[in-house]
Every structure is written in structure tokens, then in C-alpha cells.
Enzyme design. Sequence first.
Site, PDB file in Angstrom:
ATOM      1  N   GLU A   1       1.219   4.678  10.552  1.00  0.00           N
ATOM      2  CA  GLU A   1       0.151   4.868   9.583  1.00  0.00           C
ATOM      3  C   GLU A   1      -1.165   5.135  10.313  1.00  0.00           C
ATOM      4  O   GLU A   1      -1.847   4.184  10.731  1.00  0.00           O
ATOM      5  CB  GLU A   1      -0.010   3.619   8.717  1.00  0.00           C
ATOM      6  CG  GLU A   1       1.217   3.281   7.894  1.00  0.00           C
ATOM      7  CD  GLU A   1       0.845   2.563   6.606  1.00  0.00           C
ATOM      8  OE1 GLU A   1       1.246   3.038   5.544  1.00  0.00           O
ATOM      9  OE2 GLU A   1       0.124   1.554   6.663  1.00  0.00           O
TER      10      GLU A   1
ATOM     11  N   GLU B   1      -5.148  -2.649   7.602  1.00  0.00           N
ATOM     12  CA  GLU B   1      -6.157  -3.414   6.850  1.00  0.00           C
ATOM     13  C   GLU B   1      -6.181  -4.868   7.295  1.00  0.00           C
ATOM     14  O   GLU B   1      -7.227  -5.517   7.293  1.00  0.00           O
ATOM     15  CB  GLU B   1      -5.895  -3.283   5.338  1.00  0.00           C
ATOM     16  CG  GLU B   1      -6.311  -1.907   4.836  1.00  0.00           C
ATOM     17  CD  GLU B   1      -5.535  -1.401   3.633  1.00  0.00           C
ATOM     18  OE1 GLU B   1      -4.841  -2.193   2.972  1.00  0.00           O
ATOM     19  OE2 GLU B   1      -5.618  -0.186   3.366  1.00  0.00           O
TER      20      GLU B   1
ATOM     21  N   ASN C   1       3.480  -0.109  -1.155  1.00  0.00           N
ATOM     22  CA  ASN C   1       2.595  -1.200  -0.758  1.00  0.00           C
ATOM     23  C   ASN C   1       1.510  -1.301  -1.819  1.00  0.00           C
ATOM     24  O   ASN C   1       0.609  -0.467  -1.866  1.00  0.00           O
ATOM     25  CB  ASN C   1       1.989  -0.884   0.624  1.00  0.00           C
ATOM     26  CG  ASN C   1       0.933  -1.891   1.039  1.00  0.00           C
ATOM     27  OD1 ASN C   1       0.781  -2.936   0.414  1.00  0.00           O
ATOM     28  ND2 ASN C   1       0.203  -1.574   2.105  1.00  0.00           N
ATOM     29  N   TRP C   2       1.621  -2.335  -2.647  1.00  0.00           N
ATOM     30  CA  TRP C   2       0.661  -2.472  -3.744  1.00  0.00           C
ATOM     31  C   TRP C   2      -0.675  -3.036  -3.279  1.00  0.00           C
ATOM     32  O   TRP C   2      -1.625  -3.106  -4.048  1.00  0.00           O
ATOM     33  CB  TRP C   2       1.275  -3.345  -4.858  1.00  0.00           C
ATOM     34  CG  TRP C   2       2.029  -2.536  -5.867  1.00  0.00           C
ATOM     35  CD1 TRP C   2       2.488  -1.261  -5.712  1.00  0.00           C
ATOM     36  CD2 TRP C   2       2.386  -2.937  -7.202  1.00  0.00           C
ATOM     37  NE1 TRP C   2       3.106  -0.832  -6.866  1.00  0.00           N
ATOM     38  CE2 TRP C   2       3.065  -1.844  -7.790  1.00  0.00           C
ATOM     39  CE3 TRP C   2       2.210  -4.098  -7.945  1.00  0.00           C
ATOM     40  CZ2 TRP C   2       3.566  -1.895  -9.100  1.00  0.00           C
ATOM     41  CZ3 TRP C   2       2.707  -4.142  -9.238  1.00  0.00           C
ATOM     42  CH2 TRP C   2       3.376  -3.050  -9.821  1.00  0.00           C
ATOM     43  N   LYS C   3      -0.738  -3.501  -2.033  1.00  0.00           N
ATOM     44  CA  LYS C   3      -1.984  -4.110  -1.517  1.00  0.00           C
ATOM     45  C   LYS C   3      -2.465  -5.186  -2.502  1.00  0.00           C
ATOM     46  O   LYS C   3      -1.638  -5.846  -3.106  1.00  0.00           O
ATOM     47  CB  LYS C   3      -3.030  -3.020  -1.259  1.00  0.00           C
ATOM     48  CG  LYS C   3      -2.467  -1.886  -0.415  1.00  0.00           C
ATOM     49  CD  LYS C   3      -3.495  -0.956   0.126  1.00  0.00           C
ATOM     50  CE  LYS C   3      -2.798   0.128   0.957  1.00  0.00           C
ATOM     51  NZ  LYS C   3      -3.726   1.002   1.639  1.00  0.00           N
TER      52      LYS C   3
ATOM     53  N   GLY D   1       0.929   3.698  -0.404  1.00  0.00           N
ATOM     54  CA  GLY D   1      -0.040   2.796  -1.022  1.00  0.00           C
ATOM     55  C   GLY D   1      -0.357   3.235  -2.443  1.00  0.00           C
ATOM     56  O   GLY D   1       0.415   2.986  -3.370  1.00  0.00           O
ATOM     57  N   GLY D   2      -1.480   3.938  -2.594  1.00  0.00           N
ATOM     58  CA  GLY D   2      -1.969   4.340  -3.913  1.00  0.00           C
ATOM     59  C   GLY D   2      -0.914   4.954  -4.828  1.00  0.00           C
ATOM     60  O   GLY D   2      -0.820   4.602  -6.010  1.00  0.00           O
TER      61      GLY D   2
ATOM     62  N   GLY E   1      -5.600   5.744   2.451  1.00  0.00           N
ATOM     63  CA  GLY E   1      -6.511   5.672   1.305  1.00  0.00           C
ATOM     64  C   GLY E   1      -7.639   6.688   1.334  1.00  0.00           C
ATOM     65  O   GLY E   1      -8.620   6.556   0.603  1.00  0.00           O
TER      66      GLY E   1
ATOM     67  N   SER F   1      -1.986   8.265   2.646  1.00  0.00           N
ATOM     68  CA  SER F   1      -2.253   9.276   1.615  1.00  0.00           C
ATOM     69  C   SER F   1      -1.038  10.149   1.299  1.00  0.00           C
ATOM     70  O   SER F   1      -1.193  11.327   0.985  1.00  0.00           O
ATOM     71  CB  SER F   1      -3.451  10.146   2.013  1.00  0.00           C
ATOM     72  OG  SER F   1      -4.619   9.349   2.108  1.00  0.00           O
TER      73      SER F   1
ATOM     74  N   HIS G   1      -0.331  -4.334   9.195  1.00  0.00           N
ATOM     75  CA  HIS G   1      -1.004  -3.235   8.495  1.00  0.00           C
ATOM     76  C   HIS G   1      -2.442  -3.113   9.017  1.00  0.00           C
ATOM     77  O   HIS G   1      -3.082  -4.119   9.321  1.00  0.00           O
ATOM     78  CB  HIS G   1      -1.001  -3.508   6.985  1.00  0.00           C
ATOM     79  CG  HIS G   1      -1.445  -2.330   6.188  1.00  0.00           C
ATOM     80  ND1 HIS G   1      -2.775  -1.987   6.063  1.00  0.00           N
ATOM     81  CD2 HIS G   1      -0.747  -1.393   5.505  1.00  0.00           C
ATOM     82  CE1 HIS G   1      -2.868  -0.891   5.333  1.00  0.00           C
ATOM     83  NE2 HIS G   1      -1.647  -0.509   4.973  1.00  0.00           N
TER      84      HIS G   1
HETATM   85  P1  PGA Z   1      -2.200   5.024   0.977  1.00  0.00           P
HETATM   86  O1  PGA Z   1      -1.858   3.667   1.750  1.00  0.00           O
HETATM   87  O2  PGA Z   1      -0.890   5.665   0.616  1.00  0.00           O
HETATM   88  O3  PGA Z   1      -2.973   4.577  -0.238  1.00  0.00           O
HETATM   89  O4  PGA Z   1      -3.006   5.850   1.897  1.00  0.00           O
HETATM   90  C1  PGA Z   1      -0.765   3.574   2.625  1.00  0.00           C
HETATM   91  C2  PGA Z   1      -0.708   2.202   3.227  1.00  0.00           C
HETATM   92  O5  PGA Z   1      -1.773   1.640   3.509  1.00  0.00           O
HETATM   93  O6  PGA Z   1       0.376   1.646   3.423  1.00  0.00           O
END
Ligand code: PGA
Length: 260
Positions: free
Chosen positions: A171, A101, A13-15, A238-239, A177, A217, A99
Site C-alpha cells: 500500500e 495509518e 478495510n472499513w477503518k 478502503g473507501g 485515500g 485508491s 497499516h
Molecule cells: P483506500 O484505502 O482504498 O481508501 O485508499 C486502502 C487502505 O488503506 O487499506
Amino acid sequence: MDKRYRKAIIAGNWKMNGDNTSLKTFFKEVKQSKTPKNITKNILCVPATLITAAQGLSKSSKFSVGTQNMHFEQSGAYTGELSASMIMEAGAEYVIIGHSERRKFFGETDEIVAKKTTAAVLSGLKPIICVGETNCQRNFGVTLEVIRRQLKIALSSIDAVQLKKIVIAYEPVWAIGTGRTATPEQAQEVCKEIRTCLREMYGAKSARAVSILYGGSLNANNAREIFEQYDIDGALVGGASLKAQDFLKIIEIGAEIIGK
Ligand code: PGA
């Protein structure tokens, strides 16, 4: 072992990150690497502006392309939004829905998540539905109730046949994050509950075929013990998906542990 009934999936997930240059670099490195890429199902969920480019670049890479949001209506006066058919036409096969966010910053409710899930499935997109508790909910001991509620509402108009197209991602909000991953036991407890809930809704055979991912994470250092858990079939990353080398390491661990 029930894991043989479901796909091992590693999704990135590149956000709101990435551009054409970083996308090209990513796929160049993916194509050059020797990581086995046909054991796990690999998905990269990019910002909508990069879907078409990603689709082109991913062709010989064994990656599928997804994006991170959609509107539940097919068309109309929804300034700034994109419908399922639009993102499909651009080249997306998967879409992340619900998600945390989006729930937190854009007011996405369980009901909206349900509408989006239904619209995605009816259009032929494959949703990756995110569920997860906040730190406060975990501290009050209501994690499993929260997850059940999110799941039941999201899937309220999905039947057993449609369920086959759906991926669930657990999640925990507090782990996204933050560098604070759930312990393997915490992740397994919730993913097991998700499967139990699916079993109650759709029966044992349907439930055991659903891929349940962990996200929050996750990186190459902690992926192994998470992937070893019985009800965890992969990850939403994500990251650590932004750089191909980091992501490929996770794919390699996934192929070794869950791709068997
Ligand atoms: P993260 O994000 O790996 O950076 O914690 C995961 C996500 O939000 O899908």
C-alpha cells in the site's frame, strides 16, 4: 502461471467507519447479489466493535471476518488494547497489521509490526501485513529499499510454515485515500520485489505461494489493470469497500481476472 499457486484475495478495510446498521445492509446486499463469491477469498476487516456481528452476518455469505489492529502481548496492563486471543474470540480470522495509518498516527514501528505479526501467527490469527513507501521516499528513489526493510523486519521471526498463513499488502502511502492509484507498472514493480525478497528469505516454493495484494485508491474502474499484473493476487480496499455494491464489483473483476 504462478498465480495458480496462491489464493486470490479481496479484502475490505472499513477503518473507523461503520455501525451495526451499515453492516447489516452490507451483508444483505452481498447475499442478494449474484456476484460469484466463492472464486476469490473475500474478507471484511471491520472495527473491533463489529467483529462478532460481522461473524454472525457473514456465515452464509462466503466472507471471512478480520479486524484492523491488535496488541502483541497476550494480556496485561495495556489500557484500551485488544490481544490476538480477544479478537479471535470475538470472531476474527484475519488481522491487518502495520497499516500506514497506524504507523503514522499511532507510532507503530517496524519492530512493533514484527512483534504483532509473531503474536498473531502464534495465536492462530492470519495477518495481512501492510508495507508501503511515502511520497517522499518514492521521490528519493528508495521505494524498494523501504519495502524490503519493512518486510524483512515484519517477518524476522516467521518461518516457512508460518508464512503460509500470512498475506502481504503493498500500500503506497501516497495512494491511500487520495484517489491517486499506483500505475499497474509501479504496483507490479514493488509486488515483484516483495516476492523476490520472500524468495531470498524462504526459497522459491514458499515465495510463489504467498498472496500479495495491492491497496491504495483501488476501485472498480482501476482494479482490472492492477489485477492483471503477474505478482498481484488481489486487493486491500478502503473507501470502495464501504458499500457492498462497489465492493462486489471489485470481487467480480477479481474473480474474472485472478480467480481463474
Ligand atoms: P483506500 O484505502 O482504498 O481508501 O485508499 C486502502 C487502505 O488503506 O487499506
